[in-house]
Design a protein around this motif. Structure first.
Motif, mmCIF file in Angstrom:
data_model
loop_
_atom_site.group_PDB
_atom_site.id
_atom_site.type_symbol
_atom_site.label_atom_id
_atom_site.label_comp_id
_atom_site.label_asym_id
_atom_site.label_seq_id
_atom_site.Cartn_x
_atom_site.Cartn_y
_atom_site.Cartn_z
ATOM 1 N N VAL A 145 0.804 -1.290 -0.057
ATOM 2 C CA VAL A 145 -0.005 0.062 0.068
ATOM 3 C C VAL A 145 1.132 1.231 0.168
ATOM 4 O O VAL A 145 1.837 1.212 0.912
ATOM 5 N N GLN A 146 0.800 2.324 -1.071
ATOM 6 C CA GLN A 146 1.566 3.512 -0.778
ATOM 7 C C GLN A 146 0.436 4.545 -0.352
ATOM 8 O O GLN A 146 -0.783 4.716 -0.930
ATOM 9 N N SER A 147 0.943 5.229 0.723
ATOM 10 C CA SER A 147 0.033 6.464 1.210
ATOM 11 C C SER A 147 1.129 7.636 1.064
ATOM 12 O O SER A 147 1.920 7.798 1.765
ATOM 13 N N MET A 148 0.496 8.504 0.274
ATOM 14 C CA MET A 148 1.142 9.517 -0.383
ATOM 15 C C MET A 148 0.623 11.063 -0.255
ATOM 16 O O MET A 148 -0.688 11.203 -0.553
ATOM 17 N N LYS A 149 1.500 12.120 0.130
ATOM 18 C CA LYS A 149 0.964 13.511 0.289
ATOM 19 C C LYS A 149 -0.186 13.553 1.086
ATOM 20 O O LYS A 149 -1.151 14.233 0.515
ATOM 21 N N ASN A 150 -0.341 13.050 2.142
ATOM 22 C CA ASN A 150 -1.428 13.720 3.035
ATOM 23 C C ASN A 150 -1.219 14.295 4.096
ATOM 24 O O ASN A 150 -0.137 14.596 4.562
ATOM 25 N N GLY A 151 -2.030 15.051 4.971
ATOM 26 C CA GLY A 151 -1.912 16.042 5.663
ATOM 27 C C GLY A 151 -1.498 15.448 7.060
ATOM 28 O O GLY A 151 -1.433 16.402 7.791
ATOM 29 N N GLY A 152 -1.911 14.299 7.492
ATOM 30 C CA GLY A 152 -1.466 13.770 8.708
ATOM 31 C C GLY A 152 -0.195 12.696 8.421
ATOM 32 O O GLY A 152 0.750 12.938 7.810
ATOM 33 N N ASP A 153 -0.588 11.524 9.085
ATOM 34 C CA ASP A 153 0.439 10.432 8.946
ATOM 35 C C ASP A 153 -0.031 9.566 7.766
ATOM 36 O O ASP A 153 -1.131 9.487 7.332
ATOM 37 N N GLY A 154 1.132 9.030 7.107
ATOM 38 C CA GLY A 154 0.923 7.827 6.019
ATOM 39 C C GLY A 154 -0.006 7.032 6.584
ATOM 40 O O GLY A 154 -1.028 6.596 5.972
ATOM 41 N N ALA A 165 -4.460 -3.052 19.774
ATOM 42 C CA ALA A 165 -4.042 -3.084 18.689
ATOM 43 C C ALA A 165 -2.862 -4.211 18.573
ATOM 44 O O ALA A 165 -1.956 -3.893 19.032
ATOM 45 N N THR A 166 -3.206 -5.313 17.994
ATOM 46 C CA THR A 166 -2.159 -6.494 18.178
ATOM 47 C C THR A 166 -2.063 -7.241 17.001
ATOM 48 O O THR A 166 -3.228 -7.105 16.105
ATOM 49 N N SER A 167 -1.145 -8.111 16.720
ATOM 50 C CA SER A 167 -0.875 -8.914 15.731
ATOM 51 C C SER A 167 -1.176 -8.215 14.259
ATOM 52 O O SER A 167 -1.834 -8.718 13.472
ATOM 53 N N LEU A 168 -0.395 -7.123 14.051
ATOM 54 C CA LEU A 168 -0.805 -6.386 12.647
ATOM 55 C C LEU A 168 0.700 -6.624 12.114
ATOM 56 O O LEU A 168 1.848 -6.323 12.640
ATOM 57 N N ALA A 169 0.864 -6.883 10.632
ATOM 58 C CA ALA A 169 1.756 -6.925 9.578
ATOM 59 C C ALA A 169 1.756 -5.741 8.767
ATOM 60 O O ALA A 169 0.564 -5.833 7.744
ATOM 61 N N PHE A 170 2.629 -4.999 8.522
ATOM 62 C CA PHE A 170 3.041 -4.293 7.372
ATOM 63 C C PHE A 170 3.877 -4.780 6.490
ATOM 64 O O PHE A 170 5.067 -5.075 7.025
ATOM 65 N N GLU A 171 3.405 -4.997 5.317
ATOM 66 C CA GLU A 171 4.416 -5.668 4.288
ATOM 67 C C GLU A 171 4.778 -4.770 2.975
ATOM 68 O O GLU A 171 3.692 -4.329 2.231
ATOM 69 N N ALA A 172 5.954 -4.467 2.920
ATOM 70 C CA ALA A 172 6.310 -3.467 1.473
ATOM 71 C C ALA A 172 5.338 -2.527 1.325
ATOM 72 O O ALA A 172 4.754 -2.387 0.210
ATOM 73 N N CYS A 173 5.241 -1.627 2.409
ATOM 74 C CA CYS A 173 4.338 -0.519 2.209
ATOM 75 C C CYS A 173 5.150 0.785 2.058
ATOM 76 O O CYS A 173 6.461 0.813 2.691
ATOM 77 N N TYR A 174 4.704 1.927 1.449
ATOM 78 C CA TYR A 174 5.375 3.163 1.477
ATOM 79 C C TYR A 174 4.589 4.206 1.651
ATOM 80 O O TYR A 174 3.407 4.555 1.089
ATOM 81 N N ALA A 175 5.291 5.185 2.529
ATOM 82 C CA ALA A 175 4.728 6.374 2.938
ATOM 83 C C ALA A 175 5.495 7.589 2.209
ATOM 84 O O ALA A 175 6.689 7.656 2.427
ATOM 85 N N LEU A 176 4.904 8.288 1.477
ATOM 86 C CA LEU A 176 5.762 9.409 0.703
ATOM 87 C C LEU A 176 5.198 10.872 1.066
ATOM 88 O O LEU A 176 3.994 10.918 0.433
ATOM 89 N N GLY A 177 5.991 11.639 1.467
ATOM 90 C CA GLY A 177 5.759 12.961 1.413
ATOM 91 C C GLY A 177 4.214 13.575 2.246
ATOM 92 O O GLY A 177 3.482 14.470 2.058
ATOM 93 N N ASN A 178 4.337 12.641 3.462
ATOM 94 C CA ASN A 178 3.138 13.077 4.252
ATOM 95 C C ASN A 178 3.588 14.164 5.308
ATOM 96 O O ASN A 178 4.704 14.211 5.784
ATOM 97 N N ARG A 179 2.588 15.047 5.686
ATOM 98 C CA ARG A 179 2.911 16.165 6.598
ATOM 99 C C ARG A 179 3.612 15.507 7.858
ATOM 100 O O ARG A 179 4.389 16.228 8.275
ATOM 101 N N LYS A 180 3.105 14.354 8.459
ATOM 102 C CA LYS A 180 3.312 14.304 9.912
ATOM 103 C C LYS A 180 4.530 13.133 9.559
ATOM 104 O O LYS A 180 5.503 13.381 8.796
#
Length: 314
Positions: A145-154, A165-180
């Motif tokens: 998942v790509q999360s790009m150019k948002n006003g908060g966190d990616g 919040a438990t047992s969560l896996a992020f795999e090959a995700c990309y955050a680009l140019g987010n404000r926070k």
């Protein structure tokens, strides 16, 4: 399969998608093309919303709300969102303003927790708040998942007052140019981030009040505060964390963060014409504890906490 109507007001496409999701245990397929919505798409438990691919299926919000959301009084279990782009109101604004709706916001009722949430092969871009905002997710996966150019966190994950919040896996995700921050985890336990990237913003990865969270081969570039921040956390690990052209601090271990493990950390090219040179690679505040080995760095460390170096290289 639903096809775009061509109605740029957003009313027709939203009504069609929401009508399909009104069915219990629905799987809704979106064809290639651009869907325009004027209200959030509301998903319930045991539903799947599947596009033809992030470059093929686009959902553009022209109203004031989130892109995809849930009913705050109910559970949100066994939900899949895949193969689409969610475009917010600020897609043409760089950087976007802070505050406003999120691209995907899944939050259960106060006594409930979402489980088995799957988000994959999506692009989330141009939202006033977080690209992906998840509350009390359990046994869930976010991949490619790509999360790009948002006003908060990616990507932002937190708990409710009664559900963790438990047992969560992020795999090959990309955050680009987010404000926070690229990734912010608050009160998350025994979870992983694998081969993720975060470029721009205040911090690449920020962990607050987390336990047993492991980041493996995750990198961050051109951040303005810290590449990796751990605060009030315990038993968390960074394996092969990578920083490039960052400012201030590469890895920051805050007070009351204990039993951290850092192995094979790499600092690459800390100087940049756009971003001031990195002041310290590793900062450990008083009251923190960590075990490190195999660091590759050029900037100095600032160690007020208890840091045990297993191989003497840093």
């Amino acid at each position: 399969m639903i096809e775009p109507s061509g109605d740029r007001t957003g009313a027709t496409d939203h009504a069609a998608i929401q009508a399909a999701l009104a069915q219990v245990n629905a799987q809704v397929l979106l064809s290639p093309g651009e869907f325009v919505i004027d209200e959030p798409i509301v998903m319930r438990s045991n539903q799947r919303l599947i596009g033809a691919g992030a470059q093929a299926t686009k959902v553009t919000q022209v109203g004031a709300g989130d892109g995809i959301t849930s009913i705050s009084s109910s559970a949100i279990n066994y939900v899949t969102i895949a193969g689409l782009s969610l475009i917010g109101q600020y897609v043409a604004t760089d950087p976007p303003p802070a505050g406003g709706p999120s691209g995907i916001r899944l939050a259960p009722g106060p006594a409930e927790g979402p489980s088995n949430i799957t988000i994959e092969d999506c692009v989330v871009r141009g939202w006033g708040d977080c690209g992906v905002h998840l509350t009390a997710v359990i046994a869930s996966r976010i991949s490619r998942v790509q999360s790009m150019k948002n006003g908060g966190d990616g990507f932002y994950v937190t708990k409710t007052t009664t559900a963790a919040a438990t047992s969560l896996a992020f795999e090959a995700c990309y955050a680009l140019g987010n404000r926070k921050n690229g990734f912010e985890l608050d009160y998350v336990s025994y979870s992983t981030l694998n081969a993720c990237a975060a470029d721009g913003g205040l911090r690449g990865y920020a962990l607050y009040n987390c336990s047993a969270v492991t980041l493996t081969s995750c990198g961050t570039e051109v951040f303005t505060e810290a590449g990796f921040l751990l605060r009030n956390s315990r038993g968390c690990s960074l394996f092969s964390p990578y920083t490039f052209k960052g400012a201030k601090t590469g890895i920051h271990i805050g007070a009351s963060t204990v039993n951290v493990t850092i192995g094979g950390a790499v600092q690459s090219d800390p100087a940049s014409s756009a971003v001031p040179s990195l002041t310290n690679f590793l900062v450990a505040e008083a009251g923190s504890s960590a075990v490190v080995w195999g660091m590759t760095r050029t900037s100095p460390n600032a160690l007020a906490g208890k840091v045990t170096n297993l191989d003497g290289t840093a």
